[in-house]
Each structure stands twice: as structure tokens, then as C-alpha cells.
Design an enzyme around this catalytic site. Structure first.
Site, PDB file in Angstrom:
ATOM      1  N   THR A 168       0.824  -1.202   0.000  1.00 57.60           N
ATOM      2  CA  THR A 168       0.000   0.000   0.000  1.00 57.60           C
ATOM      3  C   THR A 168       0.864   1.260   0.000  1.00 57.60           C
ATOM      4  O   THR A 168       1.981   1.265   0.523  1.00 57.60           O
ATOM      5  CB  THR A 168      -0.975   0.047   1.209  1.00 57.60           C
ATOM      6  OG1 THR A 168      -1.122   1.395   1.667  1.00 57.60           O
ATOM      7  CG2 THR A 168      -0.454  -0.772   2.365  1.00 57.60           C
ATOM      8  N   SER A 203      -0.198   2.823  10.530  1.00 53.95           N
ATOM      9  CA  SER A 203      -1.061   1.955  11.343  1.00 53.95           C
ATOM     10  C   SER A 203      -0.398   0.590  11.428  1.00 53.95           C
ATOM     11  O   SER A 203       0.516   0.285  10.665  1.00 53.95           O
ATOM     12  CB  SER A 203      -2.446   1.795  10.720  1.00 53.95           C
ATOM     13  OG  SER A 203      -2.367   0.939   9.578  1.00 53.95           O
ATOM     14  N   TYR A 205      -1.683  -2.080  10.460  1.00 51.02           N
ATOM     15  CA  TYR A 205      -1.905  -2.695   9.152  1.00 51.02           C
ATOM     16  C   TYR A 205      -0.818  -2.272   8.164  1.00 51.02           C
ATOM     17  O   TYR A 205      -0.171  -3.112   7.531  1.00 51.02           O
ATOM     18  CB  TYR A 205      -3.297  -2.306   8.619  1.00 51.02           C
ATOM     19  CG  TYR A 205      -3.359  -2.313   7.107  1.00 51.02           C
ATOM     20  CD1 TYR A 205      -3.256  -3.503   6.392  1.00 51.02           C
ATOM     21  CD2 TYR A 205      -3.490  -1.123   6.385  1.00 51.02           C
ATOM     22  CE1 TYR A 205      -3.291  -3.504   5.000  1.00 51.02           C
ATOM     23  CE2 TYR A 205      -3.522  -1.111   5.011  1.00 51.02           C
ATOM     24  CZ  TYR A 205      -3.418  -2.307   4.318  1.00 51.02           C
ATOM     25  OH  TYR A 205      -3.427  -2.313   2.948  1.00 51.02           O
ATOM     26  N   HIS A 206      -0.611  -0.970   8.041  1.00 54.73           N
ATOM     27  CA  HIS A 206       0.404  -0.509   7.084  1.00 54.73           C
ATOM     28  C   HIS A 206       1.774  -1.078   7.444  1.00 54.73           C
ATOM     29  O   HIS A 206       2.571  -1.435   6.573  1.00 54.73           O
ATOM     30  CB  HIS A 206       0.448   1.023   7.048  1.00 54.73           C
ATOM     31  CG  HIS A 206      -0.793   1.649   6.478  1.00 54.73           C
ATOM     32  ND1 HIS A 206      -1.724   2.298   7.254  1.00 54.73           N
ATOM     33  CD2 HIS A 206      -1.259   1.718   5.211  1.00 54.73           C
ATOM     34  CE1 HIS A 206      -2.716   2.749   6.474  1.00 54.73           C
ATOM     35  NE2 HIS A 206      -2.453   2.407   5.235  1.00 54.73           N
ATOM     36  N   LYS A 209       2.548  -4.480   6.081  1.00 52.58           N
ATOM     37  CA  LYS A 209       2.957  -4.482   4.668  1.00 52.58           C
ATOM     38  C   LYS A 209       4.446  -4.154   4.542  1.00 52.58           C
ATOM     39  O   LYS A 209       5.133  -4.659   3.659  1.00 52.58           O
ATOM     40  CB  LYS A 209       2.147  -3.449   3.881  1.00 52.58           C
ATOM     41  CG  LYS A 209       0.652  -3.710   3.855  1.00 52.58           C
ATOM     42  CD  LYS A 209       0.326  -4.809   2.854  1.00 52.58           C
ATOM     43  CE  LYS A 209      -1.176  -4.903   2.620  1.00 52.58           C
ATOM     44  NZ  LYS A 209      -1.526  -5.909   1.613  1.00 52.58           N
TER      45      LYS A 209
END
Ligand SMILES: NC(=O)c1ccc[n+]([C@@H]2O[C@H](COP(=O)([O-])OP(=O)(O)OC[C@H]3O[C@@H](n4cnc5c(N)ncnc54)[C@H](O)[C@@H]3O)[C@@H](O)[C@H]2O)c1
Ligand SMILES: NC(=O)c1ccc[n+]([C@@H]2O[C@H](COP(=O)([O-])OP(=O)(O)OC[C@H]3O[C@@H](n4cnc5c(N)ncnc54)[C@H](O)[C@@H]3O)[C@@H](O)[C@H]2O)c1
Lengths: 407, 407
Positions: A168, A203, A205-206, A209
């Protein structure tokens, strides 16, 4: 036909065969039941690639957990695959299982023997990862271990498989320098190196990645794998030429504060007569991409694989816009009154910042971007209109706060 | 005493009290049963800090799994703590449990209420993480999730706790530019930023530390935590002033190919009359540090905490040397014949490379390095001599290969 003619004929046949073989690949789409995985599988299948999908339906379980649902009703994956068979005559085999189950991953790779694996199968909502400790740990565990299992399975069953992995744009954060495509040429104290572009994600989540990218770069370096990491911008839109062929082929359209992405949510808020909820000043800028370009980028990456040992990175976005500009664009094109409301930003991010992203890699492979236009936005209004009875407006209010840690 | 005199007296008392309070801290050492955690706990306790240790004894289980043991016999943690009480009069409470158990972590933080947490509690052998998929996943899961749990527990119970976390110099890899302390000032296309130093680690273990660093930097940014990340070089030596006080206080001394670090292993090979096993040409260069400096660095970091919201990084090493140079130094100082043998390098790394590391941060806090000298090396020979009956020489041959992925 004389001997020379026959040889020429055979030679041309061989060439033609190799062209066809090179173009028609076996592609396994992980997360093929998701918002982007499903339309991508259709796009690849439509193009003639032997396409299969894999999913554990975790995404449908998050819906239950959060009490939300896609604005557009979606069919079960088996029904979708059967509908595609009906519409196109093409099979899309379905593998049901979890990337955390390594034996399953190895078995599927051996069984389907893909040339390329497109990996969408991760928990992908930043707010979901910020709900509490458990969701943060779930997100990093699911994403990092799933990708590790996949890297080992590829390395052991067939290291030639091209891994196309979704990252992302949020991995980069908002640095004060130009964002390059994954790698940065640095000069420091008179010496030079090419390094992984430094990341400052926003975050858990990020962050997952970013962890994946480091693990993948290492796997390319030590095992000679070939991988393409696609740092994708925020996707908008809900229809692709293939999903539009039959209502059973529709993909999901999320509007809730956890899984809904910003443009999609604004369009839905406009149609419902709700204020568009801009977090903070709205000065924070995002890279964006149309769902029709997403599926096309994947096709281009798959058909033009990375070299053996190469960790290739593209920034998969077509334009940048501030959240305020996106809200204004939606407001401008909606045929009715629209209010814009500024909420306290639940995220921790810079309200105003430099943002200049290089994204030429996919263009060079042939991408013809659909830029965000009034027609696109206008085309989304009827989709929402048809389904607006399904909306639960309270699900659109942010309920996850970045500054509070919770067990 | 007149009124003014009394006030002056009270004032001086308050100042003295605040100095003492500032200096004597409550410190929780995670991984306090390990090679470095135990001597660090003793050093901090000796200095007067209220010190507790936490461990799940995972390290002792790896020994069983691999059929190896520390060259120097070590006591159980309770015995060690009791011996320290006997020798010094000081208590070191022991918390037995796993960082993966979040409730346990929260409970210990609430119960012991530390000012600083020193985090050594990770799986720390690169070859162990490269054995196969399961060990890679175990390592990243144990390290990354353990640290995530800790970050949440600190943020929720007391965000003022200073986290002192062990990373490794191996996170950086061997870039062609100078290695700075965690952050890099970049100028790119005429614009500037200060970014996390780009990493290119050499194993799934080293990668886990890179993941930790990213997660920690984020926690500092969004929750205002204060953290010091110590990118430590390869540690050598086995005695500190405190462990030398009683044989029951000894720390481990690993010599096997999985957990033994390079200098320690060479010393042991020399004493046993075995060839020193240099991987490849031995041109690969490492940052090194004496165990007596490790414990001192931790004290300095603890007593000089990072600011609120600061993610501070130090390179905890005192000198660089190529593996070949280390072997030659050991050979030179051993009072007997020593053979040096070059094995195929089981790791994937550059045989010759630039290596220039900045490591002034800890010196500025007051570290007086013990540089690697003949006396140090010579002082290690008797420790090995006394324990050489415990050595199993076949455990010193590399058995993990970087280029093969195994399920
Ligand atoms: N939607 C966006 O705007 C956007 C933007 C940038 C990047 N991405 C990335 O693209 C990918 C797909 O995004 P999406 O919007 O389609 O998400 P999605 O949640 O709709 O789809 C992901 C799919 O993966 C599946 N999945 C998750 N974990 C799995 C596991 N362990 N095993 C098997 N299946 C698993 C889920 O069930 C789901 O169907 C994600 O990796 C996401 O991070 C999306
Ligand atoms: N030894 C070196 O040369 C060196 C070099 C650089 C960095 N480091 C770092 O320093 C730290 C300590 O290294 P060491 O050599 O003392 O290692 P070690 O293995 O001897 O000690 C680590 C301790 O942590 C414990 N532990 C591991 N996982 C745990 C968990 N989930 N919960 C509770 N306890 C757990 C183990 O049981 C062990 O006692 C590590 O983080 C390592 O990466 C060490």
C-alpha cells in the site's frame, strides 16, 4: 510442400506456440473472494489466463464481527464462479483455505502449479488493525505469517513462480522528499547506494505491509525468487467490465468507517443525504486508483514478470488528491445538496504535508489510467441509489482512535 | 537553627532526594535468564536499581531441541537469584512467563511498576531462524508479537515507562554508505528529510528486529512512548564483575554453530585444538562488543532515558573486524598451534564490502569501551579449559544453509 517450406512452417508454428504460451499463464489469485481479488480473477480469466482463486473468507467474518455489510449484495464464491462459467464459459477453480495453514499452501501450489501468484489475501483495513491489541496482533500475524508461508512454499515447490503482492502507498507515510518506486538512490558522505525506500507507515496494518516487503526482498536475495510489490493507492469504484456482466458477479462495496475507503464512502454519504465526513482539515493527501486500473495493473505485472532474484516495486496509483479535494469533487458532481463535515481526525497524521509520488513503472508497461472524472463519480451514484436500503448510517462514524491503546 | 537555615536544609534534602530518586529506578529485564539478560540484571541491581527479571525459558528449550548446551554450566534462574541475594543482599524478583501471553505482560507491568523495561526476550540466533519454515515463523512470531504485546501493555498501563530494546547491527546489512545511528538525513531531488535508516537484514531473525523497530517507532509516534533501540554488535566474553563473584552467577557461553557467536566459538575451537571455522573468505565484517560493555550500555541507556515520544537509536558496538581478522587474533594469542579452516559460507552475504559504522551515542552518554585485546582473549582461555569436557565438537559444524527453503 518442399523440405525448406516445411521447416519454415514448423519454425513459425513453434514461434506462435511460444508466444501463446508466454501470454497464457496459470495464475492463482489469493484473496480471490475480496473487493479487488474477485474482479482481478475475472479480468485475468477473461484475458485467457488459467485463473484460480483462494480464500478463507476471513473478510466475510469481519463483517459479522463488526455488524456491517457490503452496500452491494455479494454472492458466495462458488456461486460467483459458477456464474462466471455460465457467462464466459471459463472455469475458475476455488481453493478454500487459510494462508496460515502452510500444508494447504504447499498443496495448492503443487496442485494448481501456477506461473504467477497474485497475493491480495491480507487483513487490509487500517482502522481494524487499530481497534485494540488483539486486532493489531491478528493483522500482523495474519499478514506476515501468511506471506512467509507463501514465500517458503514458492521457494520449495517452484522458485520460478512470479509473486505479485499487494502493498500500500500508506507504507511510505508522507515524507518530505519525493516518493520513489520502492528503491531510493542515496548519496551519503560522498558514497552511494541503492536502498529500500525508507518507510514510516501510519497503522499496524500498514506496518504489516512494510514487514512483508522486507521479508520478500530477503527471499528474492537469498533464494532467487522473483517478486513484484505493488504499493497501491486507495481504490475507488465498484464495477469492472466483467463484474458488470451479471449481478451475481458483483464485487463488494464497503461504506463503513472501518473498511470503507474514502471516495466510496463519500459517494455513499452524498446519495444518502448525509454529510461527507472529512477527518481533520482534510489536507492529508492520498494516492488514488480506479478499480478498473487495479485489475489492469495486475494483468500487466503478471504478463511482464520480474527477473529471477528481482524484488521489483511499483507505486500502483494514478493521481494524488487531498481528502478535502475528494469531498469537494463528490459534492460538486452530486445532483443535489451536499454538506461537508469536519470531524476530529481519529488517526495520527500530518494535516498538511508534501506529497509527490513517482508512478511511472506501470505506465511504462502499458497502463492507460482512468483519471478521476465527473463521469466516474456520476456512474457510482446509481449503484448506491439501488442499494441504499441496505445502509446503516451509524456504521459510518469513526469508532477507532489511533491515540488510545487498548488490550 | 534559624528559619532561613531550616529552609535551606529542607531544600538541600529535596534536591538530594530527587537525585537519588532519579538515579535509582525500577527496572524490569525481559529475557533475564539469557546470556546477556542475566549479567545485565546483576549489573543494574549492583548499581542499586530495583531490578526484576522475566523469562519463559525458551532458550533452555532450544538447547534441548538442538541437543546442545552452554559450555559453562548454568544454574536455574531461582538458584541464580538466591545466590545473588546471598552474595549482595539484594533481591531480584523472578517473573516466569511468556511475552506472547498479553495478560501476563500487563499483570507484571502493573505489579512491578517499572520505570524502565529492558527487552532482551527474543529468539536471537540467525541460523535458528533459517532452519526451516517453522523456525522462521516461530522467530518472527515470538519476537514481533512479544514486542507488540509489550508496546500495548506499556501504552495502556504507563506510557512513561522507558523501553530499552535490543536490536542488532545485522539489521543494517552491509550498505555501501556509512551506517548512522538508526536515522538518516537524506537529501533527494533538492528536498530534505530525516528518515529511518534503510535496512537490508541477512536472516529471518534479523528481519524480526527490523519489524520490531518499525512497530516501536510507530508506537512512539502515535502514543508518545519513549524507546531506545540498541542495534548491538556481536557480543564476546563471558564474565562480568558480578557474574565472577560466585560460580552460581555464571552466564551461558554458547559454542554450537547455531547459538555460538563468532569470537566465542573461535576461542573454544582454539582451546580444543580444532580448526577455527571461517565461513567463506572471512572478509565479511562485523561490529563487536565486550559483554562488560553491553551491561554498561544498558545501564547508561536506562539512566538517561529517551524523551517522551522519542524513538532513539544507538549502535551498541565498539569496534569492527572482519571474521578473518578475528580468527587471526585468536590464533595469534593462543599459546599453542591453531589452524584456520575456510568452509563454504552457509549464509548469503557479501564476502567483501564497505563497513563504516557510527557509534558515538553511547560514548557520549559515558561509555568507556573495552576494546578487544590480547588480555581479554587470553582471559577466556581458562574458562574454556575448565569446561572443555562438556564440549561436543560436532555441534560446531554449520548445519543450516541459507539458500535452501525447507518446510
Ligand atoms: N481496497 C483498497 O483500497 C486497497 C488499497 C491498497 C492496497 N490494498 C491491498 O489489496 C489487497 C486486497 O484488498 P481488498 O480491498 O480486496 O481487501 P478484501 O478484504 O476485500 O480482500 C482480501 C481477501 O483476502 C482474504 N484473506 C485474508 N486473510 C487471508 C488468509 N490468511 N488466508 C486466505 N485468505 C485470506 C479475505 O477473506 C478477503 O476475501 C489487500 O492486500 C490490501 O491491503 C487495497
Ligand atoms: N548475543 C549476541 O551476540 C547479541 C548480539 C546482538 C543482539 N543481541 C540481542 O540481545 C538479546 C539477548 O541476547 P542473548 O544472547 O542474551 O540471547 P539469549 O537467547 O541467551 O536470551 C534471550 C532470553 O529471552 C528469553 N525469551 C525468548 N523469547 C521469550 C518470550 N517470548 N517470553 C519470555 N522470554 C523469552 C529466552 O528464554 C532467553 O532466556 C536478544 O534480543 C538478541 O537479539 C544479542
Amino acid at each position: 510442400m518442399n523440405q525448406g517450406g516445411y521447416e519454415r512452417h514448423e519454425f513459425r508454428r513453434a514461434i506462435l506456440k511460444s508466444i501463446v504460451e508466454a501470454q497464457l499463464l496459470r495464475v492463482l489469485v489469493l484473496g480471490g473472494d475480496g473487493y479487488l481479488g474477485w474482479p482481478t480473477a475475472l479480468h485475468l480469466s477473461d484475458r485467457g489466463h488459467e485463473t484460480a482463486v483462494l480464500d478463507n473468507f476471513a473478510r466475510r467474518r469481519y463483517d459479522e464481527e463488526l455488524g456491517v455489510q457490503s452496500l452491494v449484495a455479494i454472492e458466495d464464491l462458488d456461486v460467483r464462479a459458477a456464474a462466471w462459467k455460465e457467462v464466459s464459459g471459463k472455469e475458475i477453480p476455488v481453493f478454500t483455505g487459510d494462508l496460515l495453514d502452510a500444508d494447504f499452501v504447499y498443496d495448492v501450489l503443487r496442485d494448481f502449479a501456477p506461473d504467477a501468484v497474485v497475493h491480495f489475501a491480507e487483513q487490509r483495513a487500517a482502522p481494524y488493525s487499530m481497534i485494540d491489541r488483539e486486532h493489531a496482533v491478528y493483522t500482523q500475524h495474519n499478514n506476515v505469517v501468511g506471506t512467509l508461508n507463501l514465500l517458503f512454499a514458492i521457494a520449495e515447490t517452484n522458485p520460478d513462480i512470479h509473486l505479485v503482492k499487494l502493498g500500500t502507498m500508506g507504507e511510505y507515510g508522507t515524507p518530505n522528499i519525493d516518493i520513489e518506486e520502492g528503491w531510493l538512490d542515496v548519496e551519503h558522505n560522498g558514497r552511494k547506494d541503492r536502498v529500500l525506500y525508507p518507510k514510516r507507515p501510519g497503522s499496524f496494518y500498514h506496518l504489516s505491509k512494510v514487514h512483508d516487503s522486507h521479508n520478500m526482498e530477503f527471499a528474492c536475495r537469498v533464494w532467487g525468487l522473483r517478486a513484484t510489490d505493488l504499493n497501491q493507492g486507495v481504490v475507488y469504484g465498484q464495477r469492472t467490465p466483467q463484474t458488470a456482466l451479471d449481478p451475481r458477479l458483483a464485487t463488494r462495496f464497503d461504506y463503513d468507517a472501518v473498511f470503507g475507503t474514502v471516495l466510496n464512502r463519500f459517494v455513499i454519504q452524498a446519495v444518502l443525504g448525509l454529510p461527507l465526513t472529512v477527518y481533520g482539515t482534510g489536507g492529508q493527501t492520498r494516492g488514488l486508483i480506479d478499480i478498473r486500473d487495479t485489475v489492469e495493473c495486475i494483468r500487466l505485472a503478471v504478463e511482464n514478470p520480474a527477473e529471477t532474484g528481482e524484488f521489483r516495486v511499483f507505486n500502483q496509483m494514478t493521481e494524488s488528491m487531498s481528502v478535502k479535494e475528494i469531498a469537494e469533487l463528490v459534492a460538486e458532481h452530486f445532483p443535489g445538496p451536499v454538506q461537508i463535515e469536519h470531524l476530529d481526525n481519529p488517526r495520527v497524521e500530518k494535516p498538511e504535508h508534501y506529497y509527490n509520488v513517482k508512478h511511472t513503472g506501470l505506465i511504462e508497461l502499458g497502463l492507460k489510467p482512468h483519471l478521476l472524472s465527473d463521469t466516474l463519480i456520476e456512474s457510482m451514484f446509481p449503484v448506491v441509489e439501488e442499494n441504499k436500503h441496505r445502509v446503516e448510517p451509524d456504521k459510518m462514524l469513526p469508532r477507532v482512535n489511533w491515540t488510545r491503546a487498548k488490550n
